[in-house]
Design an enzyme around this catalytic site. Structure first.
Site, PDB file in Angstrom:
ATOM      1  N   GLU A 184      13.416  -7.934   2.836  1.00 14.16           N
ATOM      2  CA  GLU A 184      13.205  -8.163   4.270  1.00 14.16           C
ATOM      3  C   GLU A 184      14.311  -8.986   4.935  1.00 14.16           C
ATOM      4  OE1 GLU A 184       9.178  -9.458   4.968  1.00 14.16           O
ATOM      5  OE2 GLU A 184       8.375  -7.481   4.423  1.00 14.16           O
ATOM      6  N   GLU A 287       6.158  -1.890   0.559  1.00 15.74           N
ATOM      7  CA  GLU A 287       5.058  -2.827   0.838  1.00 15.74           C
ATOM      8  C   GLU A 287       4.203  -2.278   1.962  1.00 15.74           C
ATOM      9  OE1 GLU A 287       5.619  -6.972   1.653  1.00 15.74           O
ATOM     10  OE2 GLU A 287       7.152  -7.201   0.097  1.00 15.74           O
TER      11      GLU A 287
END
Length: 370
Positions: A184, A287
């Protein structure tokens, strides 16, 4: 045997508990393959947890009962894993503890290359920049969400890790794994310095074997997916898959244009996946779950979300639920059995409704009616 038999049992069960629901199914329609892409990976949290006996026991249950084929987690290169205690010194004891257990279950992990060990960043001492630890250093987390001072040293570290894994488990096995660069964009913005980090990682892996698979950018909320592909193409950097994350509680599903779309989550994922497929690459949603914050991962709403999105996300190459267990420490280790943790199973091994949803789906056949 009728490939639709189990599907009809599920439909019957749903109608039994929902008397006002009407459904019609054309049993003469041509069945299509049921890919079960949700089984291709599941999330785990922090890789150091993989040295624990209870984590390994719950992972074995998840593999045996739910059919997961891979595991993904943060922090393989964190200082708590002990890979690089000092420049020039490599230790793989904890790495081997984790991947020996994973390999014994015949899993093909998505290996997240994160975070930066302290030996590669000058921080925290007088005259140096502050140290920025992932999750603020909570629990056992000891990885820096910062780029390395030298990308050449990072490349060497990645190459050494890959060489060790190939030497221990064999190239045929490790070439089926997927190496995902970072998580991320924490502390490493796109395009720079993320692309420098990605390029160094790709060079390190491919120097061990061109067969090793590398991808990214592992962004939140499907960010930078197409620009990442474009950057790799422009620099002729190897890329074997493209990955990102999304949760239905993301702000991108709470705008004036999207807030009334109950399937905004799936529609956004499919849009990103289609763009990546047009570039000739697989798309991994590494995710997802039914939401962050106040969304409940402990009750039946999570199970409903699982089942609802199975058909909607059928064209995505891999989807990975975050996470398989509440043995998890991003906000310290919670001991209560139901504390709204991310896991499919509580810390004490109680199977939650979402686990039962995946269990039901795992029992279905290999074909589905469109």
């Amino acid at each position: 045997p009728n490939p639709c038999h189990n599907e009809m049992l599920v439909l019957t069960a749903l109608l039994a508990v929902s008397p006002n629901t009407k459904a019609s199914v054309d049993l003469l329609a041509a069945a299509e393959p049921f890919a079960k892409n949700w089984q291709r990976c599941v999330g785990s949290g922090h890789m150091l947890l993989g040295t624990r006996a209870d984590w390994q026991s719950q992972l074995a249950l998840a593999v045996n009962e739910l059919g997961f084929g891979a595991i993904r987690g943060h922090g393989l290169l964190d200082d708590d894993m002990g890979v690089l205690p000092a420049k020039g010194r490599l230790e793989f004891y904890n790495v081997d503890q984790v991947f020996d257990a994973v390999h014994a279950l015949r899993l093909r992990p998505v290996v997240e290359l994160s975070f930066t060990p302290a030996a590669l960043v000058a921080c925290g001492k007088a005259g140096e920049q502050p140290c920025d630890y992932a999750f603020g250093g909570s629990g056992a987390y000891k990885g820096l969400a910062m780029p390395p001072d030298s990308f050449a040293e990072w490349e060497g570290l990645v190459a050494s890790v890959a060489e060790h894994l190939v030497g221990r488990y064999g190239l045929d096995a490790v070439s089926e794994w997927h190496f995902e660069v970072w998580n991320e964009l924490w502390g490493v913005p796109f395009p720079e310095p993320y692309m420098r980090l990605y390029n160094a990682s790709a060079r390190g892996l491919k120097s061990v074997s061109p067969r090793l698979r590398v991808g990214g950018p592992a962004t939140m909320a499907l960010e930078e997916v197409e620009p990442f592909v474009a950057a790799c193409r422009a620099s002729s950097t190897p890329v074997d898959f493209v990955s990102s994350h999304l949760y239905p509680t993301s702000p991108i599903c709470d705008t004036n244009a999207t807030a009334r779309d109950p399937d905004c989550f799936a529609h956004k994922v499919l849009s990103a996946s289609d763009a990546v497929h047009k570039a000739g690459l697989p798309f991994f949603l590494t995710e997802y779950n039914n939401g962050l914050g106040d969304s409940s991962r402990d009750d039946a709403s999570a199970a409903a979300f699982v089942v609802r999105n199975v058909g909607l996300l059928a064209s995505v190459d891999l989807v990975s639920w975050w996470t398989f267990s509440d043995i998890f420490e991003e906000a310290w280790m919670a001991s209560a059995p139901f504390h709204n943790g991310y896991g499919l199973m509580t810390v004490h091994g109680i199977r939650k409704p979402a686990w039962r949803a995946f269990e039901m789906l795992a029992s279905l056949g290999d074909y589905r009616l469109p």
